[in-house]
Design a protein around this motif. Structure first.
Motif, PDB file in Angstrom:
ATOM      1  N   ALA A   1      28.777  43.971   9.782  1.00  0.00           N
ATOM      2  CA  ALA A   1      30.002  44.354   9.078  1.00  0.00           C
ATOM      3  C   ALA A   1      29.927  45.800   8.591  1.00  0.00           C
ATOM      4  CB  ALA A   1      30.240  43.423   7.887  1.00  0.00           C
TER       5      ALA A   1
ATOM      6  N   TYR B   1      26.147  40.795   7.452  1.00  0.00           N
ATOM      7  CA  TYR B   1      26.309  41.962   6.587  1.00  0.00           C
ATOM      8  C   TYR B   1      25.989  43.287   7.285  1.00  0.00           C
ATOM      9  CZ  TYR B   1      27.013  38.907   2.516  1.00  0.00           C
ATOM     10  OH  TYR B   1      27.495  37.979   1.624  1.00  0.00           O
TER      11      TYR B   1
ATOM     12  N   THR C   1      32.134  36.040   3.405  1.00  0.00           N
ATOM     13  CA  THR C   1      31.341  35.088   2.621  1.00  0.00           C
ATOM     14  C   THR C   1      32.212  33.940   2.114  1.00  0.00           C
ATOM     15  OG1 THR C   1      29.852  36.870   1.932  1.00  0.00           O
ATOM     16  CG2 THR C   1      29.810  34.837   0.624  1.00  0.00           C
TER      17      THR C   1
ATOM     18  N   ILE D   1      32.766  41.989   3.450  1.00  0.00           N
ATOM     19  CA  ILE D   1      31.707  40.969   3.390  1.00  0.00           C
ATOM     20  C   ILE D   1      32.055  39.843   2.420  1.00  0.00           C
ATOM     21  CG2 ILE D   1      29.904  42.572   4.096  1.00  0.00           C
ATOM     22  CD1 ILE D   1      28.972  42.723   1.186  1.00  0.00           C
TER      23      ILE D   1
END
Length: 202
Positions: free
Chosen positions: A141, A138, A65, A61
């Motif tokens: 993932a 998220y 990001t 993540i």
């Protein structure tokens, strides 16, 4: 894999975190292999499954990001570079998904090899809010990472062969589920519209 083992010997759990970042420095390591290898280490080296998975998931993540942040900051430059790069077919696919399906497209991109890597950049450059990106990316993932992590734990000696075939199956399944959800929401919306028209007629 010798390089990964050496990295783990030196850095322990932190190595599992940076597995997901190796592709950014030019190493041809698919994220699937990185996530599965972390699972392998819990069986062959006695690492804690909870800590190993957490380290791997945070790597996944955080790299996504990072991609979102670069896309948000660079915007037009990122889009232009992707349009002219070797990954332009992936770029177009990710952009089409995002334009047509929004956050759902972000979620399902995690299950499609290649698209998963470019989608965060596209989402950031397209002006998707970070909250929307986070809520879509998220959880997806987490599920994706758990699948490959468990494959590594259950099949430590043959995981590379399994993920090679599973990646294609997962991509096909994701596309099927993706369009099934689109169809469900489409017909649900049509049904609600029909009820509204009937209520107005009354």
């Amino acid at each position: 894999m010798a390089f990964l083992i050496e990295l783990v010997n030196d850095l322990g759990y932190f190595a599992m975190f940076i597995f997901s970042w190796l592709i950014f420095i030019g190493l041809p390591l698919p994220n699937e292999a990185a996530a599965a290898f972390s699972g392998v280490l819990t069986e062959s080296r006695g690492y804690s499954p909870v800590l190993a998975f957490t380290s791997t998931y945070l790597g996944i993540i955080s790299s996504g990001t990072f991609g979102y942040g670069v896309g948000r900051w660079a915007k037009a430059r990122v889009l232009h570079k992707m349009e002219t790069s070797k990954s332009q077919s992936l770029y177009r696919k990710a952009q089409t998904w995002l334009r047509q399906y929004g956050p759902i497209g972000i979620s399902f991109s995690y299950f499609v090899p290649g698209v998963r890597l470019v989608m965060p950049y596209i989402a950031g450059a397209s002006g998707i809010s970070f909250r929307t990106f986070m809520m879509a990316a998220y959880p997806a993932a987490f599920i994706w990472c758990m699948i490959y992590f468990q494959i590594g734990r259950l099949f430590p000696s043959t995981f590379t062969i399994i993920i090679e075939h599973l990646s294609l199956v997962a991509a096909a399944a994701a596309v099927i589920v993706f369009f099934a959800l689109i169809g469900f929401f489409y017909f649900k919306r049509r049904k609600q519209s029909s009820r509204t028209i009937m209520n107005r007629g009354e």
